[in-house]
Design a protein around this motif. Structure first.
Motif, PDB file in Angstrom:
ATOM      1  N   ASP A   5       2.156   1.077  -6.751  1.00 59.12           N
ATOM      2  CA  ASP A   5       2.751   2.347  -6.120  1.00 59.12           C
ATOM      3  C   ASP A   5       1.876   2.695  -4.852  1.00 59.12           C
ATOM      4  O   ASP A   5       2.557   2.801  -3.772  1.00 59.12           O
ATOM      5  N   GLN A   6       0.677   2.644  -4.856  1.00 58.00           N
ATOM      6  CA  GLN A   6      -0.184   2.865  -3.712  1.00 58.00           C
ATOM      7  C   GLN A   6      -0.032   2.075  -2.617  1.00 58.00           C
ATOM      8  O   GLN A   6       0.247   2.707  -1.291  1.00 58.00           O
ATOM      9  N   SER A   9       3.838   2.919  -1.310  1.00 51.77           N
ATOM     10  CA  SER A   9       4.521   4.030  -0.565  1.00 51.77           C
ATOM     11  C   SER A   9       4.536   3.917   0.860  1.00 51.77           C
ATOM     12  O   SER A   9       3.467   3.834   1.266  1.00 51.77           O
ATOM     13  N   ARG A  22       2.214   5.302   6.736  1.00 50.12           N
ATOM     14  CA  ARG A  22       0.840   5.076   6.437  1.00 50.12           C
ATOM     15  C   ARG A  22       0.264   4.344   7.338  1.00 50.12           C
ATOM     16  O   ARG A  22      -1.030   4.475   7.523  1.00 50.12           O
ATOM     17  N   PRO A 253      -3.436   6.376  -2.231  1.00 50.54           N
ATOM     18  CA  PRO A 253      -2.286   6.547  -1.589  1.00 50.54           C
ATOM     19  C   PRO A 253      -2.439   7.684  -0.548  1.00 50.54           C
ATOM     20  O   PRO A 253      -1.416   7.942   0.502  1.00 50.54           O
TER      21      PRO A 253
END
Length: 291
Positions: A5-6, A9, A22, A253
């Protein structure tokens, strides 16, 4: 949140209200590859900025003291990108004092910090800055943190700054600043081969504060154990630099890398690193490397 997930994302809500990709971009190397020069070709640096935005970068980190001669990062950003694309987030640092000849002076006091914020607003052509970091000296020596951070907090109250951040901070300094005003981001030195204060990253992760690593691709003069890094890079059909950036994204994250470059191929390579997905065995091997 799991490691997968990190990594997957694609965005982060900076300060709770600014969605940013990001993988960002650091403007330090736009005027010159090294801060002491020689100067870059301004047209090439402008092309790098345009390409970064085309590739989806919407978080650019800059500072008024990023200049070489008459060429400045803020000036390049303004000339190249203004009027700015919607949702572009510009983050700026204040704190260091740099003279016109490139030499460094004593750190800025509260009044000078306010002047530097106004200077940055003029250079970027903005009425409000999205994020302003107080850049601290490692080890201190610049006077009380409270007075200096309070000066920026006052500008935030005036509406000239949207969010505040700290750079080169410890967990103790972060807590001290938070007693004055909310801290939306921390910008510290951090990378695969240099992880000087993981407690700061842990604190940011717990609190949902953006953690913006600088020098994330640098070796800082240390020899790298290149064999494991190159082996993982080959397995992913990626470059070692991309693996370093993918490792950073997998740490938390809240991590928002800002690799800087004045090279078109490098900005494309760095931005593409956001698509590299490291498996758990890769991360275990990379985490075990000396740092």
């Amino acid at each position: 949140m799991t490691t997968t997930d990190q990594q997957t994302s694609p965005t982060f809500l900076l300060g709770g209200d600014l969605p940013v990709a990001r993988m960002g971009f650091g403007a330090m190397r736009l005027p010159a590859r090294e801060i002491a020069g020689p100067a870059n070709d301004p047209e090439t640096s402008a092309a790098v900025l345009r390409r970064a935005v085309e590739l989806g970068v919407n978080h650019i980190d800059t500072a008024w003291f990023y200049f070489h001669g008459g060429l400045s990062a803020n000036g390049l950003i303004h000339r190249t990108l203004h009027p700015y694309p919607e949702h572009l987030v510009l983050a700026a640092k204040v704190g260091p004092v740099r003279n016109p000849d490139g030499s460094w002076g004593p750190p800025a006091g509260p009044r000078e910090l306010a002047a530097d914020v106004h200077r940055t607003l003029r250079e970027l052509g903005r009425d409000r800055l999205d994020l302003v970091y107080l850049r601290l000296q490692p080890g201190g020596g610049e006077g009380p943190l409270a007075d200096r951070f309070a000066a920026l907090a006052a500008l935030r109250e005036e509406g000239l700054i949207r969010h505040l951040g700290l750079s080169n901070t410890t967990t103790e300094q972060l807590a001290q600043a938070q007693r004055i005003a909310p801290v939306a981001a921390v910008q510290n030195q951090y990378g695969l081969f240099h992880r000087p204060d993981p407690a700061v990253l842990d604190a940011c992760t717990r609190q949902g504060i953006a953690y913006v690593p600088f020098f994330s691709l640098e070796t800082l003069g240390r020899p790298e154990p290149t064999e494991p890094l190159h082996r993982i890079a080959a397995r992913h059909e990626a470059t070692p630099a991309q693996i370093k950036l993918a490792w950073m994204l997998a740490q938390s994250p809240v991590v928002l890398p800002i690799p800087g470059t004045s090279s078109l191929p490098h900005v494309e390579e760095n931005t593409a690193a956001a698509t590299v997905r490291l498996a758990e065995p890769d991360l275990t091997m990379l985490n075990a490397l000396p740092h």
